[in-house]
Structures are given as structure tokens and as C-alpha cells.
Design a protein around this motif. Structure first.
Motif, mmCIF file in Angstrom:
data_model
loop_
_atom_site.group_PDB
_atom_site.id
_atom_site.type_symbol
_atom_site.label_atom_id
_atom_site.label_comp_id
_atom_site.label_asym_id
_atom_site.label_seq_id
_atom_site.Cartn_x
_atom_site.Cartn_y
_atom_site.Cartn_z
ATOM 1 N N LYS B 605 0.845 -1.187 0.000
ATOM 2 C CA LYS B 605 0.000 0.000 0.000
ATOM 3 C C LYS B 605 0.886 1.244 0.000
ATOM 4 N N ARG B 606 0.463 2.240 -0.761
ATOM 5 C CA ARG B 606 1.268 3.446 -0.874
ATOM 6 C C ARG B 606 0.638 4.575 -0.073
ATOM 7 N N LEU B 644 -0.366 14.018 -5.377
ATOM 8 C CA LEU B 644 -1.596 13.231 -5.427
ATOM 9 C C LEU B 644 -2.182 13.214 -6.829
ATOM 10 N N GLU B 645 -2.005 14.337 -7.540
ATOM 11 C CA GLU B 645 -2.545 14.416 -8.891
ATOM 12 C C GLU B 645 -1.766 13.528 -9.847
ATOM 13 N N ASN B 646 -0.475 13.372 -9.585
ATOM 14 C CA ASN B 646 0.373 12.665 -10.544
ATOM 15 C C ASN B 646 0.598 11.196 -10.222
ATOM 16 N N GLU B 647 0.455 10.832 -8.950
ATOM 17 C CA GLU B 647 0.705 9.434 -8.608
ATOM 18 C C GLU B 647 -0.504 8.867 -7.889
ATOM 19 N N GLU B 648 -0.506 7.544 -7.782
ATOM 20 C CA GLU B 648 -1.649 6.919 -7.134
ATOM 21 C C GLU B 648 -1.286 6.532 -5.705
ATOM 22 N N PHE B 649 -2.103 6.938 -4.760
ATOM 23 C CA PHE B 649 -1.860 6.593 -3.362
ATOM 24 C C PHE B 649 -3.084 5.945 -2.757
ATOM 25 N N ASP B 650 -2.852 5.174 -1.696
ATOM 26 C CA ASP B 650 -3.970 4.511 -1.022
ATOM 27 C C ASP B 650 -4.438 5.301 0.184
ATOM 28 N N ALA B 675 -8.913 13.534 -9.242
ATOM 29 C CA ALA B 675 -7.946 12.436 -9.182
ATOM 30 C C ALA B 675 -8.305 11.398 -8.117
ATOM 31 N N CYS B 676 -8.521 11.830 -6.900
ATOM 32 C CA CYS B 676 -8.726 10.853 -5.841
ATOM 33 C C CYS B 676 -9.607 11.409 -4.737
ATOM 34 N N ILE B 679 -9.873 9.122 -1.362
ATOM 35 C CA ILE B 679 -8.716 8.651 -0.603
ATOM 36 C C ILE B 679 -8.877 8.920 0.898
#
Lengths: 169, 723
Positions: B605-606, B644-650, B675-676, B679
């Protein structure tokens, strides 16, 4: 590190000179290492504080008493590090910056205590301390010699280092 | 000293040892001479000359110690020449080097002739020495006269030497090098061999397993051919078991050596030093036959030599002083080695000298700022003596070439502590000083597997490891409410989460979803338990160290070990862990619930951590990473938002008070973002008012954690609630 050592060395020289004059004036001044934990200032007789360093990575030991943060590898030696905040049941609130450790030693016993910051070395009169207020937890107060007029709490280093409550056998 | 060496065998052994040492010096000198021709930089040359000088010096001393007069004199002569070269009083010329090479060849023949007292291929050391002396005289003269080239006389001398040396001898003896009585092998290699040989124990157990399997088949299907195979297998098993056991025992024994190998250098050293300091010393060594791990012995050499030098330089008084105070003229140095009961060895080195000057030690410590302005009068004698182990402290007012720099004793103490031993000093003014060193007899190296549980890395000694396996959750069954697993051999053993036994489990760990369970099956005192761990990270070798004098005992933990990157890892005390688990049967409950969990793929998990203070950021990062998550950090709200906009996080963890964009704003923007928006967000802060918490929740945060609380695993639990 080098500059730290240098500073300490210079301080030591400076303090040593001061002491001499103090002793000749027959006052009971002693040298103390002062540090902070949260907002509280503490002092410890500097003869027991052998080294001061930046804290490296601590390895927690499962099953160790709550006040033992873990162990560190320092100069070829493993030593345990104690969190006084936890020992003294100080309220765990507010921002802390526990990134220094002081090595306390007495005879062949030694361990580290972690501190938020090191305030410095001071010369204080031992007779100016007053006993801790009775409201202080009895268990905590056994490790406290008293309080200086400026509010600095003097720890009883020898008791702290040798207490069977601290030394886990 | 030699009077004591009456024993012929001992002398023989000594000669063999000398031979090994001499060959080493010889080779080093040859290499040095060759190098000398190759390098051109004056500085390098000087370095090589210095090295050869030391080699000739050491070889001279060694030869003297075993009464080899010819070698001693030849070396002495070479030493003198290199002494002059060192001081720049003669020049390095090719003719000089040639002669040197020739003399060294003679030296080689002399060394080789030591073999069983054979005296074949006689060479005359005397002639060589005379020639060298003559050459030296010429060279000195020549250098003085500042002549360009070496005179014909010198060339002539070189030729004479050629005649003196029977070259065939040199070649003949070359082949005999292989027949030396000992070889030098890096001990690391020996330990490697030991550990590899210990792996054969697995071969033994495997053979046993196959035999049993075949016998089981035979019970069901009587077959003559099978019977024959089993019979052969049993015979083979018994032979190979004995071979394996012998091998391991023999290799373990190679790792033990007795102290005499170390102490043969000591008498010579004492002789040299006592001459140098014009002191008379009687050395008495007892217990040389005591055996100790070779590696400890090798590491011990320097500390012991240092202590003895200290005794001679600082301790023993000059003969005049001794006579004046009514002591025997000869100072005494006693070295005593004893084997203690609990596989420990004690070495005591005592002298009857002046004792350690406490005032000087104290003065030196104060001067070096080691006491931070302590009230020095309050220090006891013992405390002052212990100061000599601190760097920078010396009892000497003047630094001599062998001691007094104040570095030595601190290095001695460190080295001994690394070997797992301790050192003590007692001293009495005017009576002497006694150093006591206690060491383990064998380096307690162990091999262990590194595992992880609840994000905590731990080492398990391989000695207690039966198996490390990955199994599917449905392999774990239950008897009553206890979790168990069936082994291949039909035995049923209990299954328990290691973190539970150690008391570091988190409330939700039992329910962690995973399609594979990692088990380490440990065995001690014939008790076998399967422990669930999160990760098995490989095998390591190390030494178990204790955890310092404050933490002398912790249940279930044997000590710590240091792995290659300097990371300190606790070592599990397996027999205690097994006892702890057996004493608490309730720990074995509910592991079977895992088989009901849906199988999900394990993915790291990121988590994004947004925090402006570097200290807190690093702390948080370590903390969350240790819990098994992959962490990315951002320095403020805006930075965090961009990531957060560029990478995917959990999951997002954010501070509240930050420059550019604070935590509340960040939360709001994330919830409104494309984007998320979903989250999970955890706000972490020092702020603690009801109002803040309300503001955070209104902005859309999922949880709110007070800083400094996260070490109480609150944070990790909170994270686990969401992902």
C-alpha cells in the motif's frame, strides 16, 4: 560531530576554570548538564553525563519495559536508551523533537537518555534546591533531588543509574 | 628466555613457526626490493624502504629469539643498510639493489635449511655479511663524494656475492615451500567451511527421512529388491553420519588454537623493549596451553601487546629506581591464562611496577575536557582508573613512540568488547598494576534467518529452526479452538503468531488478508511450534551481543546482532519463546479464522505523508514504513496536492499547519479533486482543541491524530482501519 566535541571541550575548559574560583570562594557550586523534555528543563550532574550525541536509529526491543525506547549501536557498543518522559509518565502531548541522547554512566553501568534539546552546562549552587512538591508522583520523586530556584528539575543521576527499577536483570 | 625452552618438541614447533614468519618477511622484502625498482616517486620509495626496514628488523628479532645467529646477523646488516637508505645517507642504485637481492637469496637458503636441521647446500652468511658491509661502506663514501655512478669496486662486490651463493640451492629449495607445516587461511574462510559442513546435518536428517519412507513402503509391499535397497541405505546412512560428525568436529577444532602461538612473539618483544628502555624484566607465562577460538586469538594480539608495552613503558621502574625503593632489580611481568567454567577464558597481566599514576590520569582527562567540569575530588580511585580507557587520556607527561598518546587503551577496550569480553584494571601505587581480561572461548557466531513480524525485524538462530515454509491459509486447521498444522511426517504442531507471543501484535493483525502464510517451525527441548511471521528475509551470520548493562535481561530476547548495514536486530531466544508460547495456550486460538478470509492479492500500500518539519516527516516516514507500507513524502500542502494528482496513493497523512497550503485546505482540495476524491485522509497535528478536530472533519478528513501519540501505534492502527 567534530565541532560538537570541540564545543564541549571548550566548555569543559571554561567551566573547569570557573569551578576553581568557585571552590576557593568555598561555595557549593557544581556543574550541571541541562536539557529539556517537552517544555520542562532538567539538570543532571555533569560528572555522570559522559557524552552527548545526535540520536541515530533506535531498535525497539520487544518485551523491554515501557521506558526503554530501544538500543543503539554507538562506537562499537550496544547501549540501551531510556525515555524519561515515559518513565516519569509525563503527558504525551505537544510536539517533541527527541533527537539527542545523553550517555549517563556510573562505574560499569551506562545507558542513554533521550532529550528534546541540550540547553548547556551551568554552574549552580546545590544548596539552593528545594524539595519537589508533594504532588509529584512518589515513584517519580525518588529520581528527583529537588528543584532549583529557576524551575530546573535536578535529577538524582546516581539513583537513576543504579536503581533496580531501571537496571533490568 | 631461551633457558626455559628446554623441551625439544617445543623448540621444533617454534622453529616451524619461525620459518613461516620468516618466509612471510622474506616475501615482503623481495616484493619491496622489486617495487623499489618500479616506482619513481621519492615519497613512494621512502614508504617501501620504511617497510623493508621494518621487515628486516622484525626478522632479526625473530631470529634472535630462536637463536639463529646467522640469520640474525644477516638481517641486522640489511637493516643497517636500509636504515641509511631511510635517512637518505646512501642512494638507491641498481647495483645496490642487485646485491640486496643476492643477499636475500642467501637468506632464503638459510631459512630453508632449517628444515629438520638439514644442512645441505651450504652458503656462507659470513661472506655475504662481509660483502654487504663492504658495499655499505663504499656506498656511504660514494654518496659523500657525490659521484654519479657507482664505482667498479662495488660492482665487483656484487659479483663476489654471486659466487658465494650456490644458485642451484635456491631453486631446489623453492619447491619445498609447499611442505611447510602450516598454512595461513583467512579465518573467515574456515568459518565458511564450518557453516557449509554444518549443512551436512541436513543430509543426515534427509537420509533418515528416506529410510523411514522406504521402510513404510516395505511394510505394505514386501519386495526383495526393496529390502536390499533399504539394507544398503542403512549401511550408507551409518557411514555417512559418522563421516559428517567427524568432519564437523574436526573443523570446529581447527578453529581453536592455543595461546602459545600468540605468546611466542611476546618474549622477544619484551626483550627488545626492555633493552630499549634499559629495564630488566622477568617474564612468567602460565596457561599457554589454554585453547580459544582462533579468531579471538588473532584479534587479541594487538590489545595484549599494547598492554604489555604499557607495563614496560609506564609500569616497571628503571633498575636504579627499583634498587632505591628496595625492589628486586628485575621487574616482573606475569601473564596467566585460565579457562573458567562457563566456557570463558581469563587472561591476567600483572606487573610489579609503580602502578598507574592517578593524578596524571585525572589531569589528562580534565585537560581533554572529558569530565565536563566535574568535581574531580569526588571521583574514586576506581573511577579514575576507568578513565584510561577513554580516548585522549594518558598517564604520561611525554609521548614516547610506543605509548603515551592516550589512544591505545581506548582501542584495547573497544576491541575486547567487540570480541564479547571485558577488561578491568586494578592498580596499587608502588606495587603494580593488574589487567584482567575475560573473553568467551569461542566467538558466539550464529547463523540466523531474518524475519519480520508487525514491521519489526527479528533474527532467529538457525540452530533452532526446523523449517521455514510458505503455506496456504487452508493448511492450518484446528483441534478444539487451537490452531494446528500437520507436518509431512504426520505430527501435529501448534500454530501461533510470533508477534502475539512477543506481545507486540496489533489488534487487527489476525485479520490481515493474505493468500500465503509464512511459518517458521522452531524446535527446542524437543518442543516444536510453528510461528506465523510476516516476512522471511534471508539468512545471516552474526555475533549475539548483549543489550548494554541497563538491559541485562528481556524475556524472549537473547540479545541483538548487527547486520551488514549497521542495523541492529534483536535476536529471538527460541527456547524462551517456545516456553512462553506453551505456557499460554490461549495464544494459539483463532489462527484458523484466516482460512475464511477472501484471498486477495498482496500489494504494497502506498501512503503519502505531507509534513513541513523534517524531523517529524522523517520520524513519520520511518514509522509508517516499518509498518510495511511504501511511503512518499511532500513538504507542504501544495507539494502534496501535486503529488496526489500525478501518482496513485492509497492513503494520505497530512500535518495541519504548513506553509503555502495547510492541512485543512489540502483536505478540502483533495475532496473536490477529480484524481482521488475518495482517498482516506488522516490529519496529524499538535493542535488538540475540539474546534480543530471539528474543522478537520468538516474539511473531509477521515481521522485525526495527535502528534507524539503515533509512537503508541495508534497511527498504524488508524491506517489499517482504512486500507
Amino acid at each position: 560531530m567534530k565541532s560538537d566535541n570541540q564545543i564541549l571541550r571548550e566548555r569543559a575548559v571554561k567551566n573547569a576554570q570557573k569551578m576553581e574560583s568557585k571552590i576557593t570562594s568555598k561555595e557549593d557550586y557544581l556543574s550541571f548538564l541541562e536539557f529539556t523534555l517537552l517544555s520542562q528543563r532538567f539538570a543532571i550532574e555533569s560528572s555522570f553525563a559522559t557524552e552527548v550525541h545526535f540520536l541515530k536509529e533506535i531498535t525497539p526491543i520487544p518485551g523491554a519495559p515501557h521506558f526503554v525506547s530501544g538500543v543503539i549501536f554507538h562506537r562499537g557498543k550496544i547501549l540501551s536508551v531510556i525515555n524519561l518522559r515515559s518513565l516519569f509518565k509525563m503527558r504525551e502531548r505537544g510536539l517533541t523533537d527527541l533527537n539527542k541522547f545523553i550517555i549517563l554512566s556510573y562505574k560499569d553501568l551506562y545507558f542513554g537518555i533521550i532529550a528534546d534539546s541540550i540547553t548547556g552546562i551551568s554552574q549552580k549552587s546545590i544548596s539552593s534546591i528545594t524539595p519537589p512538591p508533594s504532588t509529584v508522583d512518589l515513584k517519580v520523586s525518588t529520581f528527583i533531588s529537588g528543584i532549583f530556584p529557576d524551575g530546573v528539575v535536578l535529577l538524582d543521576a546516581k539513583k537513576l543509574i543504579t536503581s533496580p527499577e531501571i537496571i533490568i536483570k | 628466555m631461551l633457558d626455559n625452552f628446554e623441551n625439544d618438541n617445543f623448540l621444533k614447533e617454534l622453529l616451524n613457526d619461525f620459518k613461516v614468519e620468516a618466509i612471510e618477511h622474506y616475501e615482503s622484502i623481495v616484493k619491496g626490493l622489486t617495487d623499489l625498482e618500479l616506482v619513481s616517486a621519492a615519497e613512494k620509495k621512502q614508504e617501501i624502504i620504511e617497510r623493508i626496514y621494518r621487515n628486516t628488523h622484525s626478522l632479526k628479532g625473530a631470529a634472535r629469539a630462536v637463536n639463529l645467529n646467522e640469520i640474525e646477523r644477516l638481517c641486522s646488516c640489511l637493516e643497517t643498510i636500509f636504515g641509511h637508505l631511510k635517512k637518505g645517507e646512501i642512494a638507491v642504485t641498481s647495483q645496490l639493489l642487485d646485491s640486496m637481492h643476492k643477499s636475500i637469496d642467501v637468506l632464503k637458503v638459510l631459512i630453508d635449511n632449517l628444515n629438520d636441521g638439514e644442512k645441505n647446500g651450504s652458503v656462507s652468511a659470513n661472506a655475504t655479511i662481509r660483502n654487504l658491509e663492504y658495499l655499505l661502506k663504499l656506498s656511504l663514501q660514494q654518496f659523500k663524494d657525490q659521484k654519479e655512478s657507482i664505482s667498479t669496486d662495488a660492482t665487483a662486490v656484487a659479483n663476489i656475492i654471486i659466487e658465494e651463493t650456490t644458485e642451484s640451492d635456491v631453486h631446489e629449495k623453492e619447491t619445498e615451500r609447499h611442505d611447510l607445516y602450516s598454512v595461513r587461511i583467512p579465518t573467515g574462510h574456515l568459518h565458511q567451511i564450518l557453516s557449509e559442513s554444518e549443512d551436512f546435518i541436513a543430509v543426515k536428517t534427509t537420509l533418515e527421512y528416506y529410510r523411514k519412507s522406504l521402510e513404510n513402503i516395505y511394510i505394505r509391499h514386501k519386495d526383495d529388491e526393496l529390502y536390499k535397497i533399504i539394507k544398503d541405505l542403512i549401511a550408507f546412512q551409518s557411514v555417512s553420519s559418522r563421516m559428517i560428525d567427524d568432519l564437523i568436529i574436526n573443523i570446529r577444532e581447527t578453529l581453536l588454537a592455543n595461546f602459545s602461538t600468540l605468546f611466542k612473539v611476546i618474549p622477544k618483544m619484551i626483550r627488545d623493549l626492555s633493552k630499549e628502555y634499559s629495564k630488566e624484566i622477568a617474564l612468567n607465562i602460565r596457561g599457554e596451553e589454554t585453547e580459544i577460538d582462533r579468531r579471538i586469538l588473532e584479534e587479541l594480539k594487538d590489545p595484549l601487546i599494547h598492554i604489555i608495552r604499557n607495563c614496560i613503558d609506564h609500569g616497571i621502574e628503571t633498575p636504579q629506581e627499583r634498587v632505591e625503593i628496595g625492589k628486586e632489580i628485575r621487574g616482573k611481568i606475569d601473564i596467566r591464562i585460565e579457562k573458567l567454567i562457563d566456557r570463558k577464558v581469563r587472561i591476567t597481566i600483572s606487573d610489579d611496577g609503580a602502578g598507574i599514576n592517578l593524578e596524571s590520569v585525572l589531569g589528562s582527562a580534565v585537560k581533554n575536557g572529558l569530565l565536563l567540569g566535574t568535581n574531580t575530588e569526588s571521583l574514586s580511585g576506581e573511577e579514575i582508573i576507568s578513565l584510561i580507557f577513554k580516548s585522549g587520556v594518558s598517564s604520561r607527561k611525554f609521548v614516547t613512540d610506543i605509548s603515551g598518546r592516550g589512544l591505545g587503551m581506548s582501542i584495547v577496550a573497544e576491541k575486547i568488547s567487540i570480541l564479547g569480553g571485558s577488561i578491568d584494571v586494578t592498580t596499587e601505587k608502588g606495587k603494580g598494576t593488574k589487567f584482567t581480561i575475560t573473553l568467551p572461548q569461542t566467538i558466539s557466531t550464529f547463523r540466523g534467518i531474518l524475519i519480520e513480524t508487525e514491521g519489526m525485524p527479528l533474527m532467529i538462530p538457525s540452530l533452532y529452526l526446523d523449517k521455514a515454509v510458505r503455506v496456504s491459509p487452508d493448511v492450518i486447521g484446528n483441534i478444539g479452538d487451537k490452531s494446528v498444522i500437520k507436518c509431512i511426517n504426520g505430527e501435529t504442531i501448534g500454530v501461533v503468531r510470533l508477534s502475539k507471543v512477543l506481545g507486540i501484535e496489533r489488534a487487527d493483525s489476525v485479520n490481515r488478508r493474505s493468500d500465503v502464510i509464512r511459518l517458521v517451525i522452531l524446535i527446542s527441548n524437543n518442543k516444536r511450534i510453528a510461528f506465523i511471521v510476516d516476512k522471511i528475509a534471508g539468512e545471516y551470520e552474526g555475533i549475539v551481543k548483549d543489550m548494554g548493562p541497563q538491559l541485562q535481561y528481556v524475556r524472549n530476547i537473547a540479545g541483538v546482532t548487527i547486520i551488514e548495514n549497521g542495523k541492529v536486530i534483536p535476536v529471538v531466544n527460541v527456547s524462551e519463546v517456545i516456553d512462553s508460547a506453551s505456557e499460554n495456550p490461549e495464544l494459539f486460538e483463532h489462527e484458523q479464522s484466516m482460512q475464511n478470509n477472501p484471498l486477495t492479492q498482496e500489494r504494497e500500500k502506498r501512503i503519502l505523508i505531507v509534513e513541513d518539519s523534517i524531523t517529524v516527516r522523517t520520524m513519520l516516514k520511518n514509522f509508517v514504513e516499518n509498518a510495511g507500507y511504501s511511503v512518499t513524502t511532500a513538504v507542504d500542502g501544495l507539494d502534496g496536492y501535486n503529488k496526489l494528482e500525478n501518482e496513485e496513493f492509497d492513503l494520505l497523512i497530512s500535518d495541519i499547519e504548513m506553509p503555502r497550503m495547510n492541512g485543512f485546505e489540502l483536505t478540502k482540495r483533495v475532496r473536490e479533486s477529480k484524481a482521488c476524491p475518495q482517498i482516506p485522509i488522516i490529519l496529524v497535528t499538535a493542535l488538540e482543541t475540539q474546534n480543530d478536530m471539528k474543522m478537520g472533519m468538516e474539511a473531509g478528513a477521515d481521522a485525526y491524530i495527535i502528534k507524539s501519540n503515533f509512537e503508541k501505534s495508534n497511527l498504524v492502527q488508524t491506517i489499517k482501519r482504512f486500507i
